[in-house]
Design an enzyme around this catalytic site. Structure first.
Site, PDB file in Angstrom:
ATOM      1  N   ASP A  58       0.823  -1.218   0.000  1.00 34.21           N
ATOM      2  CA  ASP A  58       0.000   0.000   0.000  1.00 34.21           C
ATOM      3  C   ASP A  58       0.850   1.258   0.000  1.00 34.21           C
ATOM      4  OD1 ASP A  58      -1.828  -2.192   1.191  1.00 34.21           O
ATOM      5  OD2 ASP A  58      -3.134  -0.583   0.477  1.00 34.21           O
ATOM      6  N   ASN A  61       1.566  -2.960   4.203  1.00 28.52           N
ATOM      7  CA  ASN A  61       0.622  -3.813   3.462  1.00 28.52           C
ATOM      8  C   ASN A  61      -0.399  -4.333   4.478  1.00 28.52           C
ATOM      9  OD1 ASN A  61      -0.172  -5.027   0.914  1.00 28.52           O
ATOM     10  ND2 ASN A  61       0.386  -6.986   1.824  1.00 28.52           N
TER      11      ASN A  61
HETATM   12  O1  MRU Z   1      -7.672  -2.865   2.823  1.00 25.06           O
HETATM   13  P1  MRU Z   1      -7.378  -3.275   1.411  1.00 25.06           P
HETATM   14  O2  MRU Z   1      -8.101  -4.490   0.974  1.00 25.06           O
HETATM   15  O3  MRU Z   1      -7.525  -2.111   0.447  1.00 25.06           O
HETATM   16  O4  MRU Z   1      -5.851  -3.639   1.451  1.00 25.06           O
HETATM   17  C1  MRU Z   1      -5.228  -4.080   0.283  1.00 25.06           C
HETATM   18  C2  MRU Z   1      -3.871  -4.551   0.486  1.00 25.06           C
HETATM   19  O5  MRU Z   1      -3.294  -4.449   1.554  1.00 25.06           O
HETATM   20  C3  MRU Z   1      -3.184  -5.081  -0.722  1.00 25.06           C
HETATM   21  O6  MRU Z   1      -2.332  -6.128  -0.392  1.00 25.06           O
HETATM   22  C4  MRU Z   1      -2.385  -3.929  -1.342  1.00 25.06           C
HETATM   23  O7  MRU Z   1      -3.196  -2.810  -1.551  1.00 25.06           O
HETATM   24  C5  MRU Z   1      -1.791  -4.295  -2.604  1.00 25.06           C
HETATM   25  S1  MRU Z   1      -2.989  -4.324  -3.863  1.00 25.06           S
HETATM   26  C6  MRU Z   1      -2.279  -4.607  -5.340  1.00 25.06           C
END
Ligand code: MRU
Length: 346
Positions: free
Chosen positions: A237, A247
């Site tokens: 992220d 992440n």
């Molecule tokens: O809370 P989320 O579902 O938006 O979190 C997503 C993640 O942590 C993913 O692993 C990250 O964004 C990578 S997406 C290609």
């Protein structure tokens, strides 16, 4: 791809509703930027790159509805739209990257009439979506080279087509290895509390007949210790200048277990997920989400009413646990500070 995460169609934004997967494949339509902001907050769309695309498309919707006489007034109102979008989710830097890119495009075209600027912003949002697909394919190509034939790959959360414009980052690496005929297997952590691994990763891999085995989060160490996991691949992220990576919550535990068991741990992410303004992961803002996500599973209570809860949605994995960071421009390993700057072209 057998599904579409997000697209601009007939002056609306269409998104697959990820809160309803895997039970129902429903596509929602959005004509108002405020509804797009709610969709990001409520995780109808989620995953850093997909959030970036949704933000850009939301801004394009907002720009279309602005009534103004001068560019100054238009730009002020556009900033208000961007502020609403910016307040949705704090950790994924792609959201802020997309907002800055849209603002920059508006400012660059200040001499044009306002209808033309709105059209240019729409085109830019669509371009961000199209570029993301190409970026994920490039990440996949670089990453697949690291995956041995016959590997069993553990992944956490969903960094797949659903988290991007399609194809995925971590799942992009997995898809590319599968397409290269590497005979791989995937272990998907279920990823409590929101169950992205169980609900989304399994759904999209099963749709494409890529072998996947679902495990609960606390089983990862067991399978690593048994020698059943060849490597881990996760998304990101936000990646700080030194390689520290935010992440989905639980990623840090997976990385520590991987190091203990001598298993390579790879992060796959686009350059837009790098935040080189941050020296380390210590300053990455971590989103705290509603307690109900922990006390309930899909609407059913699993804890006594009134239980105290913490719900950080992300954690930071220190760079020392990361074997390599895979981007569309190549793979960084070793001295992340220098290598990430070089890959980002800085
Ligand atoms: O809370 P989320 O579902 O938006 O979190 C997503 C993640 O942590 C993913 O692993 C990250 O964004 C990578 S997406 C290609």
């Amino acid at each position: 791809m057998s599904f579409r995460t997000i697209e601009w169609r007939d002056n609306k934004v269409i998104m697959i509703d990820q809160t309803r997967l895997p039970r129902e494949e429903v596509y929602n339509e959005y004509a108002d930027y405020r509804d797009v902001a709610e969709a990001i907050k409520g995780m109808v769309v989620r995953g850093a790159p997909a959030i970036g695309v949704a933000a850009a498309m939301g801004i394009a919707l907002g720009a279309r509805d602005i009534i103004a006489d001068t560019f100054g007034s238009f730009y002020q109102q556009l900033n208000n739209v961007c502020d609403v979008i910016a307040k949705t989710r704090p950790t994924a830097v792609n959201l802020f990257w997309a907002i800055e890119r849209m603002k920059h495009v508006a400012a660059e075209n200040r001499d044009k009439d306002l209808q033309t600027i709105a059209d240019i912003l729409k085109a830019e949002a669509i371009r961000i979506e199209e570029e993301d697909l190409l970026i994920c394919r490039a990440i996949g190509k670089h990453g697949a080279a690291l995956i041995p034939h016959g590997a069993t790959i553990l992944t956490h959360c969903n960094a797949g087509g659903l988290a991007t414009a399609g194809y995925g980052t971590a799942l992009g690496v997995i898809r590319a290895a599968h397409e290269a005929g590497k005979d791989i297997n995937v272990f998907a952590d279920e990823t409590r509390p929101w169950l992205q691994g169980a609900r989304l990763t399994c759904w999209e891999l099963m749709k494409e007949k890529i072998p996947v085995t679902l495990i609960s989060d606390n089983m990862a160490g067991f399978f690593m210790n048994k020698g059943e996991i060849s490597c881990c691949v996760v998304g990101a992220d936000r990646i700080a200048g030194n390689g520290d990576t935010a992440n989905k919550i639980g990623t840090y535990s997976v990385a520590v277990l991987a190091k203990e068991n001598n298993i390579p741990f790879y992060v796959a992410a686009p350059i837009s997920t790098l935040d080189l303004s941050l020296a380390s992961g210590d300053s990455i803002p971590i989103e705290e989400r509603p307690s109900r996500e922990v006390t309930h599973i899909q609407g059913f209570p699993v804890a006594p009413e009134g239980a105290q809860v913490r719900n950080p949605a992300f954690d930071v994995t220190p760079a020392r646990y990361i074997t390599a960071i895979i981007t569309e421009h190549g793979v960084a390993t070793g001295d992340y500070v220098a290598r990430l700057r070089a890959l980002a072209g800085e």
